[in-house]
Design an enzyme around this catalytic site. Structure first.
Site, PDB file in Angstrom:
ATOM      1  N   LYS A 274       0.895  -1.227   0.215  1.00  0.00           N
ATOM      2  CA  LYS A 274      -0.023   0.099   0.013  1.00  0.00           C
ATOM      3  C   LYS A 274       1.003   1.179   0.174  1.00  0.00           C
ATOM      4  CE  LYS A 274      -4.635   1.002   0.383  1.00  0.00           C
ATOM      5  NZ  LYS A 274      -5.834  -0.064  -0.191  1.00  0.00           N
TER       6      LYS A 274
HETATM    7  P1  NAD Z   1     -13.653   7.842  -2.393  1.00  0.00           P
HETATM    8  O1  NAD Z   1     -12.683   8.955  -1.895  1.00  0.00           O
HETATM    9  O2  NAD Z   1     -14.183   7.812  -3.592  1.00  0.00           O
HETATM   10  O3  NAD Z   1     -14.764   7.989  -1.103  1.00  0.00           O
HETATM   11  C1  NAD Z   1     -14.658   8.380   0.065  1.00  0.00           C
HETATM   12  C2  NAD Z   1     -15.881   8.700   0.626  1.00  0.00           C
HETATM   13  O4  NAD Z   1     -16.083   8.732   1.964  1.00  0.00           O
HETATM   14  C3  NAD Z   1     -16.202  10.260   0.064  1.00  0.00           C
HETATM   15  O5  NAD Z   1     -17.608  10.513  -0.252  1.00  0.00           O
HETATM   16  C4  NAD Z   1     -15.963  11.004   1.437  1.00  0.00           C
HETATM   17  O6  NAD Z   1     -16.594  12.284   1.400  1.00  0.00           O
HETATM   18  C5  NAD Z   1     -16.382  10.148   2.390  1.00  0.00           C
HETATM   19  N1  NAD Z   1     -15.948  10.293   3.830  1.00  0.00           N
HETATM   20  C6  NAD Z   1     -14.561  10.597   4.188  1.00  0.00           C
HETATM   21  N2  NAD Z   1     -14.808  11.069   5.535  1.00  0.00           N
HETATM   22  C7  NAD Z   1     -16.083  10.695   6.131  1.00  0.00           C
HETATM   23  C8  NAD Z   1     -16.593  10.587   7.288  1.00  0.00           C
HETATM   24  N3  NAD Z   1     -16.046  11.100   8.390  1.00  0.00           N
HETATM   25  N4  NAD Z   1     -18.072  10.364   7.431  1.00  0.00           N
HETATM   26  C9  NAD Z   1     -18.565  10.124   6.291  1.00  0.00           C
HETATM   27  N5  NAD Z   1     -18.227   9.872   5.052  1.00  0.00           N
HETATM   28  C10 NAD Z   1     -16.913  10.242   4.924  1.00  0.00           C
HETATM   29  O7  NAD Z   1     -12.953   6.599  -1.716  1.00  0.00           O
HETATM   30  P2  NAD Z   1     -13.227   4.875  -2.044  1.00  0.00           P
HETATM   31  O8  NAD Z   1     -12.226   4.590  -3.158  1.00  0.00           O
HETATM   32  O9  NAD Z   1     -14.700   4.897  -2.027  1.00  0.00           O
HETATM   33  O10 NAD Z   1     -12.736   4.467  -0.601  1.00  0.00           O
HETATM   34  C11 NAD Z   1     -13.529   4.375   0.344  1.00  0.00           C
HETATM   35  C12 NAD Z   1     -13.257   3.162   1.320  1.00  0.00           C
HETATM   36  O11 NAD Z   1     -13.046   1.770   0.523  1.00  0.00           O
HETATM   37  C13 NAD Z   1     -11.573   3.265   1.836  1.00  0.00           C
HETATM   38  O12 NAD Z   1     -11.466   2.590   3.191  1.00  0.00           O
HETATM   39  C14 NAD Z   1     -10.688   2.398   0.651  1.00  0.00           C
HETATM   40  O13 NAD Z   1      -9.524   1.935   1.360  1.00  0.00           O
HETATM   41  C15 NAD Z   1     -11.693   1.254   0.674  1.00  0.00           C
HETATM   42  N6  NAD Z   1     -11.628   0.579  -0.584  1.00  0.00           N
HETATM   43  C16 NAD Z   1     -11.701   1.169  -1.987  1.00  0.00           C
HETATM   44  C17 NAD Z   1     -11.509   0.562  -2.855  1.00  0.00           C
HETATM   45  C18 NAD Z   1     -11.587   1.113  -4.344  1.00  0.00           C
HETATM   46  O14 NAD Z   1     -11.549   0.437  -5.526  1.00  0.00           O
HETATM   47  N7  NAD Z   1     -12.113   2.183  -4.313  1.00  0.00           N
HETATM   48  C19 NAD Z   1     -11.090  -1.058  -2.816  1.00  0.00           C
HETATM   49  C20 NAD Z   1     -10.871  -1.351  -1.630  1.00  0.00           C
HETATM   50  C21 NAD Z   1     -11.279  -0.827  -0.313  1.00  0.00           C
END
Ligand code: NAD
Length: 419
Positions: A108
């Protein structure tokens, strides 16, 4: 959100906890290996700003374990990135890849930056500067980064181009999550939300409940959360609340996830969406719903908040959204939790498909990608059910780590400890 929890300590606690349930005990030094990264790169990136000045950014890449294949994992841009957060996220990748049985280790990366404060040109120079630092340690058989919070196809394309230019080669498999024109896979953007939907469908089936009748709350409306909400609604579930970092919205009759996403694309937030009531993130996490999907960041629910959670099941879209204390409380309260390392593994699984296609110089259609993904997630869920029932394990999280640790230890033992 309890931000004082250290995610790396949480990861280590999860591994210790699961190791205590393994049928044969793991050697102490092997356990130490399972709990710590092999190496961490820390880089200081000096970047030209649009106003003619310079700014320095700290960046990390943790290569946690490569016993099952090249290191694999995303790159996050966030002001809260720390060395320990990146180490924890890289460790979760190891066990995630092992749980869905794809031939990768875990890695990561992250840069301490709030990307909303910088222009696209500044972000491009920052990304290319990080790619230059990563160049000696990444490669399609060494370490394959991908998107994570606040990074996407644009950043992946820049990293691929920087790497290929410096190496004087064509190697699209050095990174995944690229745009289709640059070697990306169909279905990659949706993949994480899709595996969350599949995991929810499977666990409801296991619990003897209908996902079609479920009410759902989703915390975080980015890539993972908004797509999970849409696909769950497509199955017939009612999404009653969603939130982002600016707050949440609630409608007991059900929100239209596509319309909410369009609204967020236009305004930058879900707040003020017409016809819905405003709620806080804490209200959302404690709503009386059938399914709660935390899809924001780690440590969203700590032990105290877990006592107020009223959902019957939680499917973790985010990485590490529950602290170990929260896990204990929810287990006592009989709330079923499908852990991140299975539920959000769709992203890395379709990244794996992208890498396979890149290496074969062959492009799969979306239907094939989605079908293969479904097979991987359903098989992995079945493996967890087998482990949970045959070893009488207390939770799906413990079952996931037991399955994952066994696969990593088997590979390590088979490889031999050399040099
Ligand atoms: P992203 O940046 O697209 O979305 C994150 C969202 O969370 C945004 O809408 C943001 O406003 C919101 N957010 C941030 N802090 C917040 C809070 N305190 N309360 C409520 N909402 C809040 O990111 P993503 O890619 O969707 O990733 C989100 C999670 O999923 C992370 O933990 C990431 O590691 C995990 N993840 C993502 C992927 C992927 O392919 N995108 C894969 C595996 C895991």
């Amino acid at each position: 959100m309890s931000s004082d929890e250290n995610p790396f300590e949480n990861l280590q606690e999860q591994i210790d906890d699961a190791a205590s349930y393994l049928p044969s005990s793991v050697n102490e030094d092997v356990l130490t290996r399972l709990k710590n990264p092999e190496r961490v790169l820390e880089a200081n990136l000096t970047v030209d700003m649009d106003d003619g000045g310079l700014e320095t950014f700290t960046a990390y890449r943790s290569q946690f374990n490569g016993d099952r294949g090249p290191y694999k994992g995303g790159i996050r841009y966030h002001p809260g990135v720390t060395r320990d957060e990146v180490k924890a996220l890289s460790g979760w990748m190891v066990y995630k890849c092992a749980v869905v049985d794809i031939p990768y280790g875990g890695g990561k990366g992250g840069i301490v930056v709030d990307p909303s404060e910088y222009s696209a040109d500044e972000l491009e120079r920052l990304t290319r500067s990080f790619a230059k630092e990563l160049r000696p340690i990444i490669g399609e058989d060494q370490d394959i980064p991908a998107p994570d919070v606040n990074t996407g196809q644009r950043e992946m394309n820049w990293i691929k181009n920087t790497y290929e230019t410096l190496e004087n080669t064509t190697e699209p498999g050095v990174i995944t999550g690229k745009s289709i024109a640059n070697g990306g896979s169909e279905g990659r953007v949706e993949a994480t939300g899709r595996s969350v939907m599949l995991a929810a469908r499977e666990v409801f089936d296991y619990l003897g409940k209908d996902i079609e009748d479920a009410t759902v709350a989703v915390q975080g409306y980015g890539n993972a959360g908004s797509i999970a909400a849409r696909l769950l609604a497509d199955l017939g579930a009612t999404v009653v609340a969603v939130s982002d970092s600016s707050g949440g919205i609630h409608d007991a009759d059900g929100l239209d996830p596509r319309a909410v996403k369009e609204f967020k694309n236009e305004t930058g937030t879900v707040s003020d969406y017409e016809g819905a009531d405003a709620i806080t993130n804490e209200d959302l996490l404690t709503l009386d719903v059938d399914l709660l999907v935390p899809a924001a960041l780690e440590n969203a629910i700590d032990g105290d908040l877990a006592r107020d959670v009223r959902a019957d099941a939680i499917v973790e879209a985010a990485n590490g959204p529950l602290t170990p204390d929260a896990d204990d409380v929810l287990q006592e309260r009989d709330v079923t939790v499908v852990p991140d390392i299975l539920a959000n593994a769709g992203g890395v699984t379709v990244s794996y498909f992208e890498w396979v296609q890149n290496r074969q110089r062959f492009h799969w259609g979306e239907e094939r990608v989605n079908d293969e993904l479904e097979t991987v997630i359903v098989d992995a869920f079945d493996d967890l059910v087998d482990a949970k029932e045959s070893l009488d394990l207390p939770s799906f999280r413990v079952a996931a780590y037991v399955v994952g640790i066994r696969r990593v230890v088997d590979a390590y033992t088979g490889n031999g400890n050399w040099p």
